[in-house]
Structures are given as structure tokens and as C-alpha cells.
Design a protein around this motif. Structure first.
Motif, PDB file in Angstrom:
ATOM      1  N   ASP A   1       0.830  -1.199   0.000  1.00  0.00           N
ATOM      2  CA  ASP A   1       0.000   0.000   0.000  1.00  0.00           C
ATOM      3  C   ASP A   1       0.866   1.251   0.000  1.00  0.00           C
ATOM      4  O   ASP A   1       2.023   1.214   0.420  1.00  0.00           O
ATOM      5  CB  ASP A   1      -0.888   0.006   1.249  1.00  0.00           C
ATOM      6  CG  ASP A   1      -1.908  -1.120   1.237  1.00  0.00           C
ATOM      7  OD1 ASP A   1      -2.332  -1.518   0.137  1.00  0.00           O
ATOM      8  OD2 ASP A   1      -2.265  -1.603   2.327  1.00  0.00           O
ATOM      9  N   PRO A   2       0.302   2.383  -0.418  1.00  0.00           N
ATOM     10  CA  PRO A   2       1.050   3.639  -0.378  1.00  0.00           C
ATOM     11  C   PRO A   2       1.424   3.998   1.061  1.00  0.00           C
ATOM     12  O   PRO A   2       0.740   3.609   2.010  1.00  0.00           O
ATOM     13  CB  PRO A   2       0.078   4.667  -0.945  1.00  0.00           C
ATOM     14  CG  PRO A   2      -1.019   3.898  -1.593  1.00  0.00           C
ATOM     15  CD  PRO A   2      -1.029   2.544  -0.971  1.00  0.00           C
ATOM     16  N   ILE A   3       2.493   4.750   1.210  1.00  0.00           N
ATOM     17  CA  ILE A   3       2.927   5.220   2.528  1.00  0.00           C
ATOM     18  C   ILE A   3       2.161   6.498   2.849  1.00  0.00           C
ATOM     19  O   ILE A   3       2.089   7.405   2.030  1.00  0.00           O
ATOM     20  CB  ILE A   3       4.441   5.477   2.531  1.00  0.00           C
ATOM     21  CG1 ILE A   3       5.185   4.166   2.281  1.00  0.00           C
ATOM     22  CG2 ILE A   3       4.887   6.124   3.835  1.00  0.00           C
ATOM     23  CD1 ILE A   3       6.663   4.320   2.031  1.00  0.00           C
ATOM     24  N   HIS A   4       1.587   6.567   4.043  1.00  0.00           N
ATOM     25  CA  HIS A   4       0.844   7.752   4.466  1.00  0.00           C
ATOM     26  C   HIS A   4       1.822   8.774   5.039  1.00  0.00           C
ATOM     27  O   HIS A   4       2.782   8.423   5.735  1.00  0.00           O
ATOM     28  CB  HIS A   4      -0.210   7.383   5.518  1.00  0.00           C
ATOM     29  CG  HIS A   4      -1.253   6.454   4.983  1.00  0.00           C
ATOM     30  ND1 HIS A   4      -2.264   6.873   4.145  1.00  0.00           N
ATOM     31  CD2 HIS A   4      -1.428   5.129   5.145  1.00  0.00           C
ATOM     32  CE1 HIS A   4      -3.022   5.840   3.822  1.00  0.00           C
ATOM     33  NE2 HIS A   4      -2.532   4.769   4.423  1.00  0.00           N
TER      34      HIS A   4
ATOM     35  N   VAL B   1       9.092   0.378   7.032  1.00  0.00           N
ATOM     36  CA  VAL B   1       9.963  -0.696   6.562  1.00  0.00           C
ATOM     37  C   VAL B   1       9.106  -1.756   5.871  1.00  0.00           C
ATOM     38  O   VAL B   1       8.230  -2.349   6.497  1.00  0.00           O
ATOM     39  CB  VAL B   1      10.747  -1.335   7.741  1.00  0.00           C
ATOM     40  CG1 VAL B   1      11.621  -2.467   7.242  1.00  0.00           C
ATOM     41  CG2 VAL B   1      11.569  -0.283   8.468  1.00  0.00           C
ATOM     42  N   ASP B   2       9.352  -1.944   4.585  1.00  0.00           N
ATOM     43  CA  ASP B   2       8.693  -2.999   3.826  1.00  0.00           C
ATOM     44  C   ASP B   2       9.664  -4.162   3.724  1.00  0.00           C
ATOM     45  O   ASP B   2      10.803  -3.984   3.299  1.00  0.00           O
ATOM     46  CB  ASP B   2       8.310  -2.517   2.424  1.00  0.00           C
ATOM     47  CG  ASP B   2       7.149  -1.535   2.441  1.00  0.00           C
ATOM     48  OD1 ASP B   2       6.296  -1.640   3.340  1.00  0.00           O
ATOM     49  OD2 ASP B   2       7.101  -0.672   1.559  1.00  0.00           O
TER      50      ASP B   2
ATOM     51  N   ARG C   1       4.856  -5.065   6.459  1.00  0.00           N
ATOM     52  CA  ARG C   1       5.241  -3.669   6.658  1.00  0.00           C
ATOM     53  C   ARG C   1       5.175  -3.379   8.146  1.00  0.00           C
ATOM     54  O   ARG C   1       4.219  -3.757   8.820  1.00  0.00           O
ATOM     55  CB  ARG C   1       4.295  -2.738   5.909  1.00  0.00           C
ATOM     56  CG  ARG C   1       4.582  -1.259   6.193  1.00  0.00           C
ATOM     57  CD  ARG C   1       3.698  -0.347   5.399  1.00  0.00           C
ATOM     58  NE  ARG C   1       4.234  -0.286   4.041  1.00  0.00           N
ATOM     59  CZ  ARG C   1       3.661   0.380   3.046  1.00  0.00           C
ATOM     60  NH1 ARG C   1       2.522   1.013   3.242  1.00  0.00           N
ATOM     61  NH2 ARG C   1       4.208   0.399   1.852  1.00  0.00           N
ATOM     62  N   CYS C   2       6.206  -2.710   8.642  1.00  0.00           N
ATOM     63  CA  CYS C   2       6.184  -2.256  10.024  1.00  0.00           C
ATOM     64  C   CYS C   2       6.672  -0.809  10.067  1.00  0.00           C
ATOM     65  O   CYS C   2       7.255  -0.308   9.107  1.00  0.00           O
ATOM     66  CB  CYS C   2       6.986  -3.169  10.946  1.00  0.00           C
ATOM     67  SG  CYS C   2       8.720  -3.367  10.530  1.00  0.00           S
TER      68      CYS C   2
END
Length: 87
Positions: free
Chosen positions: A2-5, A17-18, A58-59
Motif C-alpha cells: 500500500d502507499p505510505i501515508h 519498513v517494507d 510492513r512495520c
């Protein structure tokens, strides 16, 4: 992924971190290593993308917090699937 907010990277020291790994155990073990050192919003499970190899998660990390003495020494419990190597 997903896109980063914008909120997740709104200040210096915040990271998204993906992780891509061969299997769940590897991805979750890596995430745990991060969480043992920094404030981390962890993923509960990995995801699989159709037609793509491996798993993803993702974290979110906050490097602004100071490391604790325990974090500097390293994790005190073994992580399943990870073999420790002497330094």
C-alpha cells in the motif's frame, strides 16, 4: 504494498519498513529484531501477493527513542528459525 501515508514519515526518525522474505518465519524474525531495538508498530501476519514469490510485511519504526541497555546488548531470547552465529 500500500502507499505510505504522510503521517508515518512526518518527522525525522520515523520509518516505514517494507520486508520481502522467503517465508513467514524469516519476515517475522526480522521484524522482531527491529522491535527489540526500537519502538515498532509490528505486523501480526505477513501477506502474499498473487504471482509473486515469498511473503511481505510492513512495520513502522521510531528511531527517536533512546536505546535501552538491553537493546544495545541484543535480544535475550532466541528467535525461532534464526541460528545465532558467533561474532
Amino acid at each position: 504494498m500500500d502507499p505510505i501515508h504522510e503521517a508515518h514519515v512526518s518527522e525525522p526518525g520515523l520509518l516505514v519498513v517494507d520486508v520481502a522474505a522467503a517465508d513467514d518465519a524469516t519476515a517475522l524474525a526480522f521484524q522482531q529484531l527491529l522491535a527489540d531495538r526500537w519502538a515498532t508498530a509490528t505486523a501480526e501476519q505477513t501477506t502474499r501477493d498473487a504471482g509473486q514469490p515469498g511473503v511481505r510485511l510492513r512495520c513502522y519504526l521510531d528511531l527517536r527513542q533512546e536505546l535501552t541497555a538491553a537493546a544495545v546488548v541484543g535480544p535475550t531470547r532466541p528467535i525461532p528459525g534464526v541460528v545465532a552465529t558467533p561474532r
